[in-house]
Design a protein around this motif. Structure first.
Motif, mmCIF file in Angstrom:
data_model
loop_
_atom_site.group_PDB
_atom_site.id
_atom_site.type_symbol
_atom_site.label_atom_id
_atom_site.label_comp_id
_atom_site.label_asym_id
_atom_site.label_seq_id
_atom_site.Cartn_x
_atom_site.Cartn_y
_atom_site.Cartn_z
ATOM 1 N N HIS A 1 7.511 6.065 6.664
ATOM 2 C CA HIS A 1 7.218 7.011 6.064
ATOM 3 C C HIS A 1 8.589 6.884 5.510
ATOM 4 O O HIS A 1 9.676 5.981 5.645
ATOM 5 N N SER A 2 7.734 7.894 3.483
ATOM 6 C CA SER A 2 9.102 7.104 2.210
ATOM 7 C C SER A 2 9.395 8.013 2.268
ATOM 8 O O SER A 2 8.264 8.845 1.836
ATOM 9 N N LEU A 3 10.777 8.459 0.999
ATOM 10 C CA LEU A 3 10.770 9.508 0.769
ATOM 11 C C LEU A 3 10.408 9.316 -1.185
ATOM 12 O O LEU A 3 10.667 8.056 -0.988
ATOM 13 N N PRO A 4 9.857 9.746 -1.808
ATOM 14 C CA PRO A 4 9.730 9.494 -3.094
ATOM 15 C C PRO A 4 10.645 8.928 -4.060
ATOM 16 O O PRO A 4 11.662 9.374 -3.935
ATOM 17 N N MET A 5 10.537 7.655 -4.666
ATOM 18 C CA MET A 5 10.746 7.552 -5.554
ATOM 19 C C MET A 5 10.467 7.926 -7.284
ATOM 20 O O MET A 5 9.250 7.380 -7.263
ATOM 21 N N GLY A 6 11.311 7.833 -8.024
ATOM 22 C CA GLY A 6 11.180 8.628 -9.113
ATOM 23 C C GLY A 6 11.212 10.426 -8.748
ATOM 24 O O GLY A 6 12.039 10.799 -8.257
ATOM 25 N N SER B 1 12.875 -0.138 -0.893
ATOM 26 C CA SER B 1 13.206 -0.207 0.217
ATOM 27 C C SER B 1 11.460 -0.144 0.971
ATOM 28 O O SER B 1 11.194 -1.055 1.764
ATOM 29 N N PHE B 2 10.812 0.060 0.241
ATOM 30 C CA PHE B 2 9.986 1.101 0.983
ATOM 31 C C PHE B 2 8.669 -0.037 0.825
ATOM 32 O O PHE B 2 7.457 -0.419 1.040
ATOM 33 N N VAL B 3 8.476 -1.207 -0.027
ATOM 34 C CA VAL B 3 8.145 -2.792 -0.188
ATOM 35 C C VAL B 3 8.946 -3.572 0.614
ATOM 36 O O VAL B 3 8.084 -4.477 1.626
ATOM 37 N N ASP C 1 6.665 12.966 -0.215
ATOM 38 C CA ASP C 1 6.876 12.068 0.412
ATOM 39 C C ASP C 1 5.494 10.570 0.924
ATOM 40 O O ASP C 1 4.318 11.284 0.689
ATOM 41 N N TYR C 2 6.345 9.461 0.656
ATOM 42 C CA TYR C 2 5.175 9.162 1.150
ATOM 43 C C TYR C 2 4.939 8.296 2.193
ATOM 44 O O TYR C 2 5.471 8.219 3.229
ATOM 45 N N VAL C 3 3.511 7.567 2.102
ATOM 46 C CA VAL C 3 3.632 6.355 3.433
ATOM 47 C C VAL C 3 3.099 5.081 2.785
ATOM 48 O O VAL C 3 2.473 5.272 1.818
ATOM 49 N N ASN C 4 3.865 3.736 3.399
ATOM 50 C CA ASN C 4 3.708 2.615 2.329
ATOM 51 C C ASN C 4 3.353 1.900 3.752
ATOM 52 O O ASN C 4 3.513 2.143 5.032
ATOM 53 N N ALA C 5 2.610 0.476 3.516
ATOM 54 C CA ALA C 5 1.997 -0.614 5.122
ATOM 55 C C ALA C 5 2.391 -1.688 3.949
ATOM 56 O O ALA C 5 2.498 -1.565 1.942
ATOM 57 N N LEU D 1 1.109 -0.776 -0.333
ATOM 58 C CA LEU D 1 0.113 -0.033 -0.036
ATOM 59 C C LEU D 1 0.698 1.420 0.092
ATOM 60 O O LEU D 1 1.873 1.246 0.856
ATOM 61 N N GLY D 2 0.537 2.564 -1.049
ATOM 62 C CA GLY D 2 1.234 3.417 -0.999
ATOM 63 C C GLY D 2 0.485 4.463 -1.113
ATOM 64 O O GLY D 2 -0.487 4.560 -1.566
ATOM 65 N N SER D 3 1.185 5.759 -0.719
ATOM 66 C CA SER D 3 -0.044 6.764 -0.878
ATOM 67 C C SER D 3 0.912 8.323 -0.442
ATOM 68 O O SER D 3 1.466 8.668 1.079
ATOM 69 N N ARG E 1 4.902 9.330 -15.332
ATOM 70 C CA ARG E 1 5.037 7.657 -15.087
ATOM 71 C C ARG E 1 5.032 8.430 -13.621
ATOM 72 O O ARG E 1 6.114 9.640 -13.368
ATOM 73 N N TRP E 2 5.338 7.284 -12.706
ATOM 74 C CA TRP E 2 5.742 7.600 -11.526
ATOM 75 C C TRP E 2 5.099 9.255 -10.589
ATOM 76 O O TRP E 2 5.899 9.601 -9.460
ATOM 77 N N GLY E 3 4.047 9.782 -10.594
ATOM 78 C CA GLY E 3 3.199 10.689 -10.456
ATOM 79 C C GLY E 3 3.089 10.067 -8.935
ATOM 80 O O GLY E 3 2.388 9.513 -8.536
ATOM 81 N N ALA E 4 2.737 11.712 -7.766
ATOM 82 C CA ALA E 4 1.616 11.560 -6.826
ATOM 83 C C ALA E 4 0.312 11.204 -6.743
ATOM 84 O O ALA E 4 -0.101 10.844 -7.843
ATOM 85 N N ARG E 5 -0.045 10.570 -5.902
ATOM 86 C CA ARG E 5 -0.946 9.573 -6.000
ATOM 87 C C ARG E 5 -2.277 9.020 -4.927
ATOM 88 O O ARG E 5 -1.102 9.039 -3.985
ATOM 89 N N THR E 6 -2.850 8.993 -4.413
ATOM 90 C CA THR E 6 -4.204 9.029 -3.591
ATOM 91 C C THR E 6 -3.732 7.729 -2.557
ATOM 92 O O THR E 6 -3.244 6.927 -1.485
HETATM 93 N N1 ROI Z 1 7.382 5.991 -4.202
HETATM 94 C C1 ROI Z 1 7.989 5.509 -2.652
HETATM 95 N N2 ROI Z 1 8.582 6.413 -1.231
HETATM 96 N N3 ROI Z 1 6.457 4.990 -2.374
HETATM 97 C C2 ROI Z 1 6.130 4.062 -3.232
HETATM 98 O O1 ROI Z 1 4.475 3.655 -2.732
HETATM 99 C C3 ROI Z 1 6.284 4.711 -4.651
HETATM 100 N N4 ROI Z 1 4.992 4.463 -5.377
HETATM 101 C C4 ROI Z 1 5.652 4.362 -5.930
HETATM 102 C C5 ROI Z 1 6.415 5.498 -7.147
HETATM 103 C C6 ROI Z 1 5.993 6.930 -7.794
HETATM 104 C C7 ROI Z 1 7.342 4.481 -8.163
HETATM 105 N N5 ROI Z 1 7.299 5.870 -6.175
HETATM 106 C C8 ROI Z 1 7.199 6.036 -4.777
HETATM 107 O O2 ROI Z 1 5.161 3.838 -7.632
#
Ligand code: ROI
Length: 172
Positions: free
Chosen positions: A54-59, A135-137, A65-69, A20-22, A101-106
């Motif tokens: 909490h993660s830094l954006p990849m891309g 790493s965020f996965v 910044d993202y929240v991942n789980a 999950l990512g947002s 590609r790889w833009g921000a998302r809810t």
């Molecule tokens: N970066 C982070 N940190 N977390 C994500 O979930 C994530 N998802 C994506 C891309 C745009 C590649 N970058 C991300 O799809």
């Protein structure tokens, strides 16, 4: 969804992992409501849910910044039926698919693993592409499944050991 169609389900229950990512519109709330929505899909039950990270954006870096789980479920849904249900939740939570590609998302819901299967069809690749380098996965997955083996990629613990945190941190 009103009832399960025969072709949407398999005979046995399968353990699957979802990433999950947002990074838009209150990411913590997005992730928590996605968790509830996934647990409410017919034919799905939650087995484990990681901490939030909490993660830094990849891309592209010009995005929040993202929240991942990571979430482990048990399901009788086929991989494609599960994918469709996850896409419906993304849409309900305001996901707009843009050209960039790889833009921000809810909300981003990815099937990371489906049992020990390797799947490569036009809509779905499992294990998820890039799983070994993100790493965020890897870290949220490792938290809930420390002994996991990723089909075609090896032992999760080894992948984690080789993957720098890249700014990832567990949230309080
Ligand atoms: N970066 C982070 N940190 N977390 C994500 O979930 C994530 N998802 C994506 C891309 C745009 C590649 N970058 C991300 O799809």
């Amino acid at each position: 969804m009103i009832g399960l169609n025969m072709k949407d389900s398999v005979e046995t229950l399968v353990a699957a992992y979802i990433g999950l990512g947002s990074n838009l519109d209150n990411p913590v709330a997005q992730i928590n409501s996605a968790r509830t929505a996934i647990g409410s899909i017919e034919g799905v039950s939650e087995l484990a849910f990681s901490s939030l990270y909490h993660s830094l954006p990849m891309g592209p870096q010009d995005q929040p910044d993202y929240v991942n789980a990571a979430l482990c479920i048990e399901t009788c849904l086929t991989p494609l039926a599960l994918l469709r249900s996850l896409q419906a939740i993304e849409t309900m939570q305001g996901r707009v698919r843009k050209e960039e590609r790889w833009g921000a998302r809810t909300l981003d819901l990815d099937i990371l693993l489906y049992g020990d299967q390797e799947i490569d069809v036009s809509d779905l690749k499992v294990p998820h592409t890039g799983i070994s380098e993100r790493s965020f996965v890897l870290y949220p997955l490792f938290e809930i499944a420390p002994r996991l083996i990723i089909p075609g990629k090896g032992v999760l613990a080894d992948l984690v050991a080789k993957c720098p945190l890249n700014g990832l941190r567990q949230m309080a």
